[in-house]
Design a protein around this motif. Structure first.
Motif, PDB file in Angstrom:
ATOM      1  N   ALA A  26       0.827  -1.207   0.000  1.00  0.00           N
ATOM      2  CA  ALA A  26       0.000   0.000   0.000  1.00  0.00           C
ATOM      3  C   ALA A  26       0.860   1.255   0.000  1.00  0.00           C
ATOM      4  O   ALA A  26       0.468   2.291  -0.556  1.00  0.00           O
ATOM      5  CB  ALA A  26      -0.922  -0.013   1.222  1.00  0.00           C
ATOM      6  N   VAL A  27       2.038   1.169   0.640  1.00  0.00           N
ATOM      7  CA  VAL A  27       2.946   2.313   0.732  1.00  0.00           C
ATOM      8  C   VAL A  27       4.341   1.870   0.331  1.00  0.00           C
ATOM      9  O   VAL A  27       4.880   0.907   0.893  1.00  0.00           O
ATOM     10  CB  VAL A  27       2.982   2.898   2.156  1.00  0.00           C
ATOM     11  CG1 VAL A  27       4.021   4.016   2.254  1.00  0.00           C
ATOM     12  CG2 VAL A  27       1.604   3.395   2.579  1.00  0.00           C
TER      13      VAL A  27
ATOM     14  N   ARG B 176      19.044   7.862   1.272  1.00  0.00           N
ATOM     15  CA  ARG B 176      17.677   7.446   0.994  1.00  0.00           C
ATOM     16  C   ARG B 176      17.312   6.293   1.910  1.00  0.00           C
ATOM     17  O   ARG B 176      18.093   5.354   2.088  1.00  0.00           O
ATOM     18  CB  ARG B 176      17.510   6.999  -0.455  1.00  0.00           C
ATOM     19  CG  ARG B 176      17.346   8.102  -1.463  1.00  0.00           C
ATOM     20  CD  ARG B 176      16.889   7.539  -2.793  1.00  0.00           C
ATOM     21  NE  ARG B 176      17.770   6.485  -3.275  1.00  0.00           N
ATOM     22  CZ  ARG B 176      17.419   5.554  -4.152  1.00  0.00           C
ATOM     23  NH1 ARG B 176      16.182   5.512  -4.631  1.00  0.00           N
ATOM     24  NH2 ARG B 176      18.283   4.650  -4.556  1.00  0.00           N
ATOM     25  N   VAL B 177      16.134   6.369   2.471  1.00  0.00           N
ATOM     26  CA  VAL B 177      15.564   5.268   3.236  1.00  0.00           C
ATOM     27  C   VAL B 177      14.199   4.991   2.636  1.00  0.00           C
ATOM     28  O   VAL B 177      13.353   5.888   2.564  1.00  0.00           O
ATOM     29  CB  VAL B 177      15.444   5.602   4.736  1.00  0.00           C
ATOM     30  CG1 VAL B 177      14.715   4.488   5.476  1.00  0.00           C
ATOM     31  CG2 VAL B 177      16.827   5.834   5.341  1.00  0.00           C
ATOM     32  N   ARG B 178      13.995   3.762   2.173  1.00  0.00           N
ATOM     33  CA  ARG B 178      12.749   3.417   1.491  1.00  0.00           C
ATOM     34  C   ARG B 178      11.819   2.688   2.453  1.00  0.00           C
ATOM     35  O   ARG B 178      12.199   1.697   3.080  1.00  0.00           O
ATOM     36  CB  ARG B 178      13.020   2.560   0.259  1.00  0.00           C
ATOM     37  CG  ARG B 178      11.776   2.218  -0.551  1.00  0.00           C
ATOM     38  CD  ARG B 178      12.142   1.632  -1.904  1.00  0.00           C
ATOM     39  NE  ARG B 178      12.843   2.638  -2.733  1.00  0.00           N
ATOM     40  CZ  ARG B 178      13.468   2.341  -3.863  1.00  0.00           C
ATOM     41  NH1 ARG B 178      13.508   1.087  -4.302  1.00  0.00           N
ATOM     42  NH2 ARG B 178      14.057   3.297  -4.553  1.00  0.00           N
ATOM     43  N   GLU B 179      10.605   3.174   2.534  1.00  0.00           N
ATOM     44  CA  GLU B 179       9.586   2.640   3.438  1.00  0.00           C
ATOM     45  C   GLU B 179       8.624   1.730   2.677  1.00  0.00           C
ATOM     46  O   GLU B 179       8.182   2.060   1.582  1.00  0.00           O
ATOM     47  CB  GLU B 179       8.813   3.797   4.074  1.00  0.00           C
ATOM     48  CG  GLU B 179       7.656   3.377   4.964  1.00  0.00           C
ATOM     49  CD  GLU B 179       6.852   4.558   5.472  1.00  0.00           C
ATOM     50  OE1 GLU B 179       5.940   4.335   6.284  1.00  0.00           O
ATOM     51  OE2 GLU B 179       7.128   5.708   5.040  1.00  0.00           O
TER      52      GLU B 179
ATOM     53  N   ARG C 131       2.409  -2.790   4.222  1.00  0.00           N
ATOM     54  CA  ARG C 131       1.317  -3.579   3.654  1.00  0.00           C
ATOM     55  C   ARG C 131       0.022  -2.787   3.652  1.00  0.00           C
ATOM     56  O   ARG C 131      -0.759  -2.836   2.694  1.00  0.00           O
ATOM     57  CB  ARG C 131       1.139  -4.862   4.463  1.00  0.00           C
ATOM     58  CG  ARG C 131       0.033  -5.770   3.951  1.00  0.00           C
ATOM     59  CD  ARG C 131      -0.072  -7.014   4.806  1.00  0.00           C
ATOM     60  NE  ARG C 131      -0.518  -6.723   6.162  1.00  0.00           N
ATOM     61  CZ  ARG C 131      -0.495  -7.591   7.178  1.00  0.00           C
ATOM     62  NH1 ARG C 131      -0.022  -8.809   6.965  1.00  0.00           N
ATOM     63  NH2 ARG C 131      -0.920  -7.252   8.362  1.00  0.00           N
ATOM     64  N   ASP C 132      -0.212  -2.042   4.747  1.00  0.00           N
ATOM     65  CA  ASP C 132      -1.429  -1.252   4.914  1.00  0.00           C
ATOM     66  C   ASP C 132      -1.058   0.207   5.118  1.00  0.00           C
ATOM     67  O   ASP C 132      -0.038   0.523   5.741  1.00  0.00           O
ATOM     68  CB  ASP C 132      -2.229  -1.741   6.121  1.00  0.00           C
ATOM     69  CG  ASP C 132      -2.554  -3.225   6.034  1.00  0.00           C
ATOM     70  OD1 ASP C 132      -3.077  -3.638   4.985  1.00  0.00           O
ATOM     71  OD2 ASP C 132      -2.264  -3.947   7.000  1.00  0.00           O
ATOM     72  N   ALA C 133      -1.909   1.085   4.619  1.00  0.00           N
ATOM     73  CA  ALA C 133      -1.637   2.516   4.751  1.00  0.00           C
ATOM     74  C   ALA C 133      -1.983   3.041   6.131  1.00  0.00           C
ATOM     75  O   ALA C 133      -1.512   4.106   6.534  1.00  0.00           O
ATOM     76  CB  ALA C 133      -2.412   3.288   3.686  1.00  0.00           C
ATOM     77  N   SER C 134      -2.817   2.323   6.889  1.00  0.00           N
ATOM     78  CA  SER C 134      -3.253   2.792   8.198  1.00  0.00           C
ATOM     79  C   SER C 134      -2.649   1.918   9.288  1.00  0.00           C
ATOM     80  O   SER C 134      -2.032   0.890   9.024  1.00  0.00           O
ATOM     81  CB  SER C 134      -4.781   2.763   8.284  1.00  0.00           C
ATOM     82  OG  SER C 134      -5.251   1.433   8.094  1.00  0.00           O
TER      83      SER C 134
ATOM     84  N   ALA D 218       7.516  -6.880   4.283  1.00  0.00           N
ATOM     85  CA  ALA D 218       6.473  -5.982   4.773  1.00  0.00           C
ATOM     86  C   ALA D 218       5.087  -6.610   4.631  1.00  0.00           C
ATOM     87  O   ALA D 218       4.270  -6.567   5.563  1.00  0.00           O
ATOM     88  CB  ALA D 218       6.536  -4.653   4.020  1.00  0.00           C
ATOM     89  N   ARG D 219       4.802  -7.193   3.481  1.00  0.00           N
ATOM     90  CA  ARG D 219       3.482  -7.794   3.255  1.00  0.00           C
ATOM     91  C   ARG D 219       3.234  -8.969   4.191  1.00  0.00           C
ATOM     92  O   ARG D 219       2.135  -9.120   4.752  1.00  0.00           O
ATOM     93  CB  ARG D 219       3.346  -8.259   1.801  1.00  0.00           C
ATOM     94  CG  ARG D 219       3.005  -7.155   0.818  1.00  0.00           C
ATOM     95  CD  ARG D 219       2.731  -7.731  -0.561  1.00  0.00           C
ATOM     96  NE  ARG D 219       1.621  -8.678  -0.546  1.00  0.00           N
ATOM     97  CZ  ARG D 219       0.338  -8.344  -0.686  1.00  0.00           C
ATOM     98  NH1 ARG D 219       0.000  -7.082  -0.836  1.00  0.00           N
ATOM     99  NH2 ARG D 219      -0.595  -9.274  -0.689  1.00  0.00           N
TER     100      ARG D 219
END
Length: 335
Positions: free
Chosen positions: A63-64, A78-81, A84-87, A117-118
């Motif tokens: 999601a993000v 750079r740090v990449r975020e 799985r969920d936006a909230s 992450a997922r």
């Protein structure tokens, strides 16, 4: 190791390699066994990126996925975020990519971080630390420590729970994660690491184990490869020391030498056909002796790199999913 000494070492036959990894190793051998140290540095970096793209997992949807800029002295990281969920307010995992501190970037490990992450439900933050030899030790480590401080300092605005913090990485990235976990002075104040996830990590840069003597030919990563990476990472004259006379810097290079091992829960994957096999096993054993919860998977018939080749080697995919489950169990369910 000299060419004569290499000839004296019995090559691991293809029949002794796990079936799901055998085709890749056979193709490598038939193509002339050109490894990282055999080509110019720029070519090694490009080859690694191409290999990860060709052999890695498909990029799972998150999601993000967004990049952050983290200022450090003389540069911006750079740090990449990945979420799985936006909230929600998930636990946070700082991920350090592998590549011998010399090759690799956010793109080589993008699919891995998406999967973590997922499958874990944690927010994963991957660090694009500066690479040696342009930026030798301690710069890659300092960059990762700075990224961790940024993550903790900005937890509220990032909407993550850093009281449930994990550190993760593969190979050299596993080294950086383990050094952070075992070095209190590098951690932000009151920061507690709950979990380490290490895929075939470098834990002892001295390179004196039996697996260094055993894996010298026939695989993309050999003892000679590790010496090449180490020589790029360290400035000339850097002392690796030994356990009798450890210097101030030894645990920052070799987390196996840390005077007080972390008691964070540990997931560790080691592979038998890897020069790093023995030091990974030793690190897991030391964590057990220190009283940590440890889940150690040792794959005697697999070689280094199965996580970045998880699109072609199914055991790599299985281990990555299991590592994500470990993070979920440790950071979400045991909070």
């Amino acid at each position: 190791m000299s060419e004569r000494r290499k000839q004296d070492v019995e090559r691991v036959p293809l029949s002794s390699i796990a079936p799901d990894a055998r085709d890749l190793i056979q193709a490598y051998r038939e193509s002339g066994e050109i490894s990282f140290q055999d080509v110019p540095l720029a070519t090694a970096r490009d080859n690694y990126l191409r290999g990860c793209e060709a052999n890695g997992l498909p990029r799972a949807d998150c999601a993000v996925v967004r990049d952050h800029e983290v200022p450090v002295p003389g540069a911006t990281l750079r740090v990449r975020e990945y979420r799985r969920d936006a909230s929600g307010k998930p636990p946070a995992v700082l991920f350090m990519h592998g590549g011998g501190w010399v090759i690799g970037n956010l793109d080589t490990h993008d699919a891995i971080c998406r999967t973590l992450a997922r499958e874990s439900g944690a927010a994963v933050y991957a660090v694009d630390y500066r690479l040696a030899p342009e930026h030798p030790f301690p710069t890659p480590l300092d960059d990762c420590a700075a990224a961790l401080r940024w993550l903790v300092d900005h937890a509220a605005s990032l909407d993550v729970d850093v009281s449930r913090l994990g550190l993760a990485g593969d190979s050299a990235g596993g080294n950086l994660a383990a050094v952070l976990a075992n070095t209190q002075v590098l951690l932000p104040r009151a920061c507690i690491v709950r979990a380490q996830v290490l895929f075939y990590p470098v834990t002892d840069l001295r390179g004196e184990t039996a697996s260094y003597q055993r894996i010298v030919t026939g695989f993309p990563l050999t003892a000679n490869s590790m010496h090449w990476f180490r020589d790029h990472y360290l400035r000339p004259g850097t002392s690796l020391d030994d356990t009798r006379f450890p210097s101030l810097f030894s645990p920052l290079l070799s987390p196996l030498l840390a005077p007080r091992p972390s008691n964070a829960s540990l997931f560790l994957l080691s592979c038998g056909l890897d020069p790093l096999a023995d030091e990974g096993v030793a690190y897991a054993a030391r964590a057990i002796a220190a009283g940590a919860r440890v889940e150690h998977h040792h794959l005697p018939a697999h070689a280094h790199g199965i996580i970045t080749s998880a699109g072609r080697i199914d055991t790599g995919r299985v281990m990555l999913i299991r590592a994500a489950a470990f993070l979920r169990e440790t950071l979400l369910h045991n909070s």
